[in-house]
Motif scaffolding. Sequence first.
Motif, PDB file in Angstrom:
ATOM      1  N   GLY A 197      46.891  38.925 -26.892  1.00 30.67           N
ATOM      2  CA  GLY A 197      45.109  38.541 -27.128  1.00 30.67           C
ATOM      3  C   GLY A 197      44.068  39.708 -25.616  1.00 30.67           C
ATOM      4  O   GLY A 197      44.914  39.133 -24.677  1.00 30.67           O
ATOM      5  N   LEU A 198      43.006  40.429 -26.610  1.00 32.86           N
ATOM      6  CA  LEU A 198      42.311  40.680 -25.550  1.00 32.86           C
ATOM      7  C   LEU A 198      40.856  40.174 -25.172  1.00 32.86           C
ATOM      8  O   LEU A 198      40.236  39.724 -26.143  1.00 32.86           O
ATOM      9  CB  LEU A 198      41.808  41.801 -25.632  1.00 32.86           C
ATOM     10  CG  LEU A 198      43.151  42.995 -25.950  1.00 32.86           C
ATOM     11  CD1 LEU A 198      42.841  43.973 -25.996  1.00 32.86           C
ATOM     12  CD2 LEU A 198      43.873  43.235 -24.728  1.00 32.86           C
ATOM     13  N   ILE A 199      40.476  39.843 -23.998  1.00 31.54           N
ATOM     14  CA  ILE A 199      39.463  39.123 -23.894  1.00 31.54           C
ATOM     15  C   ILE A 199      38.733  40.002 -22.498  1.00 31.54           C
ATOM     16  O   ILE A 199      39.127  40.192 -21.149  1.00 31.54           O
ATOM     17  CB  ILE A 199      39.727  37.708 -22.590  1.00 31.54           C
ATOM     18  CG1 ILE A 199      40.919  36.044 -23.036  1.00 31.54           C
ATOM     19  CG2 ILE A 199      38.489  36.743 -22.026  1.00 31.54           C
ATOM     20  CD1 ILE A 199      41.000  35.248 -22.847  1.00 31.54           C
ATOM     21  N   VAL A 200      37.711  40.030 -23.341  1.00 30.87           N
ATOM     22  CA  VAL A 200      36.652  40.890 -22.320  1.00 30.87           C
ATOM     23  C   VAL A 200      35.446  40.494 -21.034  1.00 30.87           C
ATOM     24  O   VAL A 200      34.898  39.676 -21.680  1.00 30.87           O
ATOM     25  CB  VAL A 200      36.057  42.197 -23.563  1.00 30.87           C
ATOM     26  CG1 VAL A 200      34.921  42.918 -22.421  1.00 30.87           C
ATOM     27  CG2 VAL A 200      37.399  43.331 -24.074  1.00 30.87           C
ATOM     28  N   ARG A 201      36.070  40.871 -19.661  1.00 27.94           N
ATOM     29  CA  ARG A 201      35.086  40.685 -19.127  1.00 27.94           C
ATOM     30  C   ARG A 201      34.238  41.696 -19.187  1.00 27.94           C
ATOM     31  O   ARG A 201      34.360  42.755 -18.981  1.00 27.94           O
ATOM     32  CB  ARG A 201      35.630  39.733 -17.959  1.00 27.94           C
ATOM     33  CG  ARG A 201      36.078  40.559 -16.735  1.00 27.94           C
ATOM     34  CD  ARG A 201      36.779  39.596 -15.961  1.00 27.94           C
ATOM     35  NE  ARG A 201      37.169  40.491 -14.543  1.00 27.94           N
ATOM     36  CZ  ARG A 201      38.650  40.881 -14.579  1.00 27.94           C
ATOM     37  NH1 ARG A 201      38.891  41.283 -15.461  1.00 27.94           N
ATOM     38  NH2 ARG A 201      38.962  41.832 -14.080  1.00 27.94           N
ATOM     39  N   VAL A 202      32.372  40.987 -17.695  1.00 24.76           N
ATOM     40  CA  VAL A 202      32.147  42.187 -17.239  1.00 24.76           C
ATOM     41  C   VAL A 202      31.365  43.092 -18.857  1.00 24.76           C
ATOM     42  O   VAL A 202      31.518  44.396 -18.101  1.00 24.76           O
ATOM     43  CB  VAL A 202      32.421  42.813 -15.605  1.00 24.76           C
ATOM     44  CG1 VAL A 202      31.538  43.386 -15.180  1.00 24.76           C
ATOM     45  CG2 VAL A 202      32.951  41.762 -15.132  1.00 24.76           C
ATOM     46  N   PRO A 203      31.131  43.009 -19.416  1.00 24.74           N
ATOM     47  CA  PRO A 203      30.456  43.522 -20.499  1.00 24.74           C
ATOM     48  C   PRO A 203      29.522  44.706 -20.614  1.00 24.74           C
ATOM     49  O   PRO A 203      29.339  45.727 -21.131  1.00 24.74           O
ATOM     50  CB  PRO A 203      30.485  42.642 -22.206  1.00 24.74           C
ATOM     51  CG  PRO A 203      30.612  41.263 -21.207  1.00 24.74           C
ATOM     52  CD  PRO A 203      31.267  41.635 -20.306  1.00 24.74           C
ATOM     53  N   LEU A 204      28.624  44.436 -19.337  1.00 27.95           N
ATOM     54  CA  LEU A 204      27.445  44.326 -19.188  1.00 27.95           C
ATOM     55  C   LEU A 204      27.223  45.508 -18.368  1.00 27.95           C
ATOM     56  O   LEU A 204      26.365  45.535 -17.474  1.00 27.95           O
ATOM     57  CB  LEU A 204      26.215  43.247 -19.614  1.00 27.95           C
ATOM     58  CG  LEU A 204      26.386  42.870 -20.743  1.00 27.95           C
ATOM     59  CD1 LEU A 204      24.924  41.695 -20.954  1.00 27.95           C
ATOM     60  CD2 LEU A 204      26.122  43.795 -21.560  1.00 27.95           C
ATOM     61  N   ALA A 205      28.625  45.481 -17.683  1.00 26.91           N
ATOM     62  CA  ALA A 205      28.833  46.078 -16.174  1.00 26.91           C
ATOM     63  C   ALA A 205      27.554  44.873 -14.684  1.00 26.91           C
ATOM     64  O   ALA A 205      26.616  46.099 -14.855  1.00 26.91           O
ATOM     65  CB  ALA A 205      28.178  47.619 -15.706  1.00 26.91           C
ATOM     66  N   SER A 206      27.799  44.216 -14.884  1.00 34.77           N
ATOM     67  CA  SER A 206      26.717  42.945 -13.811  1.00 34.77           C
ATOM     68  C   SER A 206      25.591  43.575 -14.370  1.00 34.77           C
ATOM     69  O   SER A 206      25.407  43.511 -13.150  1.00 34.77           O
ATOM     70  CB  SER A 206      27.550  44.043 -12.215  1.00 34.77           C
ATOM     71  OG  SER A 206      28.815  43.493 -12.412  1.00 34.77           O
ATOM     72  N   GLY A 207      25.273  43.817 -15.197  1.00 36.93           N
ATOM     73  CA  GLY A 207      23.520  43.280 -16.076  1.00 36.93           C
ATOM     74  C   GLY A 207      23.573  44.743 -16.004  1.00 36.93           C
ATOM     75  O   GLY A 207      22.351  45.296 -16.428  1.00 36.93           O
ATOM     76  N   LEU A 208      23.787  46.326 -15.478  1.00 37.54           N
ATOM     77  CA  LEU A 208      23.359  47.382 -15.388  1.00 37.54           C
ATOM     78  C   LEU A 208      23.182  47.974 -17.098  1.00 37.54           C
ATOM     79  O   LEU A 208      21.888  48.287 -17.717  1.00 37.54           O
ATOM     80  CB  LEU A 208      24.538  48.239 -15.103  1.00 37.54           C
ATOM     81  CG  LEU A 208      24.342  48.942 -13.790  1.00 37.54           C
ATOM     82  CD1 LEU A 208      25.387  49.871 -13.504  1.00 37.54           C
ATOM     83  CD2 LEU A 208      23.086  49.914 -13.712  1.00 37.54           C
ATOM     84  N   LEU A 209      24.510  47.134 -17.933  1.00 33.63           N
ATOM     85  CA  LEU A 209      23.689  47.796 -19.425  1.00 33.63           C
ATOM     86  C   LEU A 209      23.153  46.924 -20.659  1.00 33.63           C
ATOM     87  O   LEU A 209      22.893  47.278 -21.316  1.00 33.63           O
ATOM     88  CB  LEU A 209      25.318  47.673 -20.375  1.00 33.63           C
ATOM     89  CG  LEU A 209      26.041  48.496 -19.683  1.00 33.63           C
ATOM     90  CD1 LEU A 209      27.942  48.384 -20.281  1.00 33.63           C
ATOM     91  CD2 LEU A 209      25.317  49.994 -20.361  1.00 33.63           C
ATOM     92  N   THR A 210      22.032  45.756 -19.477  1.00 35.08           N
ATOM     93  CA  THR A 210      20.861  45.646 -19.990  1.00 35.08           C
ATOM     94  C   THR A 210      20.042  46.164 -20.476  1.00 35.08           C
ATOM     95  O   THR A 210      19.181  45.774 -21.108  1.00 35.08           O
ATOM     96  CB  THR A 210      20.578  43.726 -19.084  1.00 35.08           C
ATOM     97  OG1 THR A 210      19.889  44.453 -18.081  1.00 35.08           O
ATOM     98  CG2 THR A 210      21.377  42.719 -19.030  1.00 35.08           C
TER      99      THR A 210
END
Length: 328
Positions: A197-210
Amino acid sequence: MQYRKLGKTGFNVSEISLGTWQVGGKWGDPFSHDTADAILNSAVDSGINFIDTADVYGDGESEKAVGRLVRSRSERVYVATKCGRQLQPHTNEAYQPAALRRFVENSLRNMQLDTLDLIQLHCPPTEVFYRPEIFELFDRLQEEGKIRHLGVSVEKVEEGLKALTFPNVTTIQLIFNMFRQRPAELLFQEAKRHDVGLIVRVPLASGLLTGKFSPHTTFSPDDHRQFNRDGAAFDKGETFSGVDYETGLAAVEELKKIFADQPSLAPLALRWVLMFDEVSCVIPGASRPDQLQSNLQAAELPALTPEQMQAVKTVYEQRIKPLVHYSW
């Protein structure tokens, strides 16, 4: 909420789950159990059934909050925690089976649980992935009933690929987002082949991608987005995915143009991650309940079109890839 199988664990987990690095409040603030309880209970109310924590988050307070949640709810909530980052110095030599066993037992006490659903090595040095005795320890812990499954949290694709050679590794946690696309090239297909299984963290690049940051945004001195931009405290790739802040802002403006008809970039960035079938779940964090609800909007969005996916890839290849692609 949709659910996906977490590799050979057999767990069916919410595709949008919850990471708890800042569940007790925003980075740099004292840990608030009231905030943590509000976020965690709202998550379960919304269908989230997989919570990722670590013994170093809030110096153990995050684990305590997660354990309290699990014990108080009737729903099946899967708990993942991590071990290893307490080692000082955090070196290959410091990784010893006795120390890791102690960390696992401490986590069980913190959470007041009999068994951990998933224990993950917490971004150890690359050399650790070449030491079979480290991985054998977790077979013993499984036999003793202290853990159900072993996973690894990695910084580099190389580490994930090496972890796949150990049969008891059931999950890989990694950074993957619009600004960190390399894992999709080889690691994803190999993980699928091994039923990991793949668990994806930091999907928003520490908030940049908000899409909410600007050149004038300020961060507190205790916020890693301020003190770790050059990797002073831990791997640089954990902060803004290793992307230079100003470069990231420019790329975000291009991404906003791709999705000009949408009010917020954040749910789209999460939906982009979920376009990859190999991903079991994504674990964005939240320091306030409203941030959790924003993350959950991704579950309501339609699939991105092939044209949108290609447009995101083009922004990455032109703006980001030359700077970060081969670093991790």
